[in-house]
Enzyme design. Structure first.
Site, PDB file in Angstrom:
ATOM      1  N   GLU A  47     -18.264  -3.663  20.064  1.00  0.00           N
ATOM      2  CA  GLU A  47     -19.001  -4.914  20.085  1.00  0.00           C
ATOM      3  C   GLU A  47     -18.451  -5.830  21.166  1.00  0.00           C
ATOM      4  OE1 GLU A  47     -18.915  -6.068  15.971  1.00  0.00           O
ATOM      5  OE2 GLU A  47     -20.447  -4.578  15.478  1.00  0.00           O
TER       6      GLU A  47
ATOM      7  N   CYS B 147     -16.146 -12.079  24.932  1.00  0.00           N
ATOM      8  CA  CYS B 147     -15.090 -11.519  24.092  1.00  0.00           C
ATOM      9  C   CYS B 147     -15.297 -10.008  24.109  1.00  0.00           C
ATOM     10  CB  CYS B 147     -15.220 -12.088  22.681  1.00  0.00           C
ATOM     11  SG  CYS B 147     -14.023 -11.406  21.523  1.00  0.00           S
TER      12      CYS B 147
ATOM     13  N   CYS C  31      -9.448   0.271  15.733  1.00  0.00           N
ATOM     14  CA  CYS C  31      -8.109  -0.236  16.037  1.00  0.00           C
ATOM     15  C   CYS C  31      -7.102   0.533  15.193  1.00  0.00           C
ATOM     16  CB  CYS C  31      -8.026  -1.727  15.714  1.00  0.00           C
ATOM     17  SG  CYS C  31      -6.502  -2.516  16.299  1.00  0.00           S
TER      18      CYS C  31
ATOM     19  N   CYS D  42      -3.992  -4.855  10.418  1.00  0.00           N
ATOM     20  CA  CYS D  42      -3.904  -6.234   9.959  1.00  0.00           C
ATOM     21  C   CYS D  42      -4.818  -6.386   8.746  1.00  0.00           C
ATOM     22  CB  CYS D  42      -4.320  -7.181  11.072  1.00  0.00           C
ATOM     23  SG  CYS D  42      -3.347  -6.954  12.570  1.00  0.00           S
TER      24      CYS D  42
ATOM     25  N   CYS E  54      -8.329  -8.374   8.968  1.00  0.00           N
ATOM     26  CA  CYS E  54      -9.255  -8.164  10.081  1.00  0.00           C
ATOM     27  C   CYS E  54     -10.226  -7.025   9.781  1.00  0.00           C
ATOM     28  CB  CYS E  54      -8.471  -7.866  11.359  1.00  0.00           C
ATOM     29  SG  CYS E  54      -9.526  -7.511  12.771  1.00  0.00           S
TER      30      CYS E  54
ATOM     31  N   GLU F  99      -6.558  -3.198  20.196  1.00  0.00           N
ATOM     32  CA  GLU F  99      -5.344  -3.860  20.656  1.00  0.00           C
ATOM     33  C   GLU F  99      -5.171  -3.509  22.143  1.00  0.00           C
ATOM     34  OE1 GLU F  99      -2.880  -6.041  19.830  1.00  0.00           O
ATOM     35  OE2 GLU F  99      -2.149  -5.490  21.813  1.00  0.00           O
TER      36      GLU F  99
ATOM     37  N   LEU G 233      -0.081 -14.640  15.848  1.00  0.00           N
ATOM     38  CA  LEU G 233       1.177 -14.837  15.117  1.00  0.00           C
ATOM     39  C   LEU G 233       0.954 -14.859  13.604  1.00  0.00           C
ATOM     40  CD1 LEU G 233       4.234 -15.351  15.427  1.00  0.00           C
ATOM     41  CD2 LEU G 233       3.735 -17.795  15.619  1.00  0.00           C
ATOM     42  N   HIS G 234       0.208 -15.812  13.133  1.00  0.00           N
ATOM     43  CA  HIS G 234      -0.172 -15.946  11.711  1.00  0.00           C
ATOM     44  C   HIS G 234       0.964 -16.276  10.751  1.00  0.00           C
ATOM     45  CE1 HIS G 234      -4.128 -14.878  12.974  1.00  0.00           C
ATOM     46  NE2 HIS G 234      -3.780 -13.677  13.315  1.00  0.00           N
TER      47      HIS G 234
ATOM     48  N   ASN H 231     -12.466 -16.260   9.241  1.00  0.00           N
ATOM     49  CA  ASN H 231     -13.774 -15.740   8.843  1.00  0.00           C
ATOM     50  C   ASN H 231     -13.577 -14.710   7.754  1.00  0.00           C
ATOM     51  OD1 ASN H 231     -15.188 -17.112  11.047  1.00  0.00           O
ATOM     52  ND2 ASN H 231     -13.958 -15.746  12.299  1.00  0.00           N
TER      53      ASN H 231
ATOM     54  N   CYS I  99     -14.314 -13.910  15.175  1.00  0.00           N
ATOM     55  CA  CYS I  99     -13.038 -13.196  15.198  1.00  0.00           C
ATOM     56  C   CYS I  99     -12.858 -12.361  13.950  1.00  0.00           C
ATOM     57  CB  CYS I  99     -11.873 -14.174  15.201  1.00  0.00           C
ATOM     58  SG  CYS I  99     -11.711 -15.151  16.644  1.00  0.00           S
TER      59      CYS I  99
END
Ligand code: SAH
Length: 347
Positions: A90, A103, A110, A114, A117, A162, A217-218, A292, A335
């Protein structure tokens, strides 16, 4: 058949010499492929018809194609992009008053996991080729001109995948996007976003690409970050900081930390304190990304009150902080929502 875009300029030269042609033909073809983003050998009109036919006996061009285009009420356009082997990625066009941002994806799926995600739910199928990355940029540039009457202005490697795990192709794609003999866009308008692999950040620094760097980071608390981004237990925050300092010393370019705030996860005072301490170690700013939800239970509740507190405390500490509004949420283009929802059945 082999894609002619896998050849370097030197290899193209060798090829034309082997056909008894002048080496400058290589430059002409390279220009069609990488500056004009042409997808048809037959349309290379400054080559003779017999020469075009001769090339087409050995080489092809595998362009990406937009399989499905969805428009959000906020102007965001999500493209389901089909690759030559029918896999999908996408690519999203994000318009604001003054800019258009692409984007782009770097991998199909991936390999990082995470928890919050959507792309992580797809396993990594393969890396994107250089041309597949460049094609996403070129197609969004065309959409920007068509729908917004202006060229693409910015590129973020924040789509699927990534970038550091497809390092070679991402770097080569950036060259093709920025070099005058390619698309000629400014590298300063490109941001590479990574979940943080210290060795690769250092390698990227040494490429001297003049791009910007963002780090997802988160949490600045080691054990929490490892829970949110499980692969990161191999990469301690101190090693990441070491790589970020190396980046800043060599490039002078401020680092952006991307950060979501979740209720019950990273909404405490100790989380804010840890973030401030981490930020102070390198010139940086913080983008608080509006989360999101992807239906994963414990990560589905962003904490707006805590976000506001983060802003207040970071500002008090003299750290630049921006709250990034989510875009394209109604079409799952925001995102972490890129997961081929609309096209899964075709894979
Ligand atoms: N792998 C790279 C680039 C892709 S993710 C990276 O980790 O940086 C791009 C950004 O979106 C990252 O900062 C990521 O943490 C964030 N993100 C992922 N899922 C999200 C979600 N559901 N809501 C908001 N941001 C999300």
């Amino acid at each position: 058949m082999k894609d002619i875009r896998t050849l370097t300029l030197d290899q193209l030269k060798e090829y034309f010499v082997s056909l008894g042609e002048k080496p400058f033909r290589a430059k002409q073809v390279y220009d069609w492929l990488w500056s004009k983003n042409l997808h048809s050998i037959d349309e290379m009109t400054n080559l003779s018809k017999p020469l075009r036919e001769r090339i087409a006996l050995e080489y092809t061009i595998n362009p990406v194609s937009v399989d499905l285009m969805q428009k959000s009420t906020d102007g965001t356009i999500k493209n389901g992009v089909k690759l030559h082997d029918n896999l999908m990625v996408e690519s999203v066009l994000i318009p604001t008053e003054t800019r258009t941002t692409a984007c782009v994806s770097s991998q199909v799926g991936c390999s990082l996991n995470c928890e919050f995600c959507a792309t992580a739910k797809l396993k990594r199928m393969r890396n994107l080729e250089v041309a597949e990355i460049v094609d996403q940029v070129a197609l969004i540039d065309r959409q920007s001109r068509l729908y917004f009457d202006r060229p693409l202005s910015n590129i973020v490697f924040m789509g699927m995948g990534e970038p550091m795990m497809n390092y070679k192709n991402v770097v080569e794609a950036i060259h093709k996007i920025t070099k005058p003999e390619g698309l000629g866009m400014s590298p300063r308008r490109i941001t590479v976003s990574t979940s943080g692999i210290p060795k690769m950040i250092k390698m990227l620094t040494d490429e001297e690409l003049k791009v910007k760097l963002a780090l997802s980071l988160h949490s600045a608390i080691e054990h929490k970050r490892n829970e949110i981004m499980p692969f990161s237990d191999k990469f301690p925050l101190t090693d990441i900081m070491d790589a970020l300092q190396y980046w800043y010393q060599k490039t002078g370019s401020v680092i952006t930390f991307e950060y979501c705030v979740w209720k019950g996860i990273n909404d405490g005072d100790e989380d804010i304190k840890a973030l401030i301490k981490y930020c102070r170690q390198v010139p940086s700013k913080v983008n608080l990304i509006q989360y999101n939800p992807i239906g994963e239970g414990k990560y589905d509740h962003r904490s707006i009150a805590a976000e506001e507190k983060y802003v207040r405390e970071l500002e008090k500490a003299g750290i630049t902080v921006m709250v990034r509004k989510s875009r394209g949420g109604d079409i799952d283009a925001a995102c972490g929502q890129l997961a081929n929802k609309t096209t899964e059945s075709e894979i």
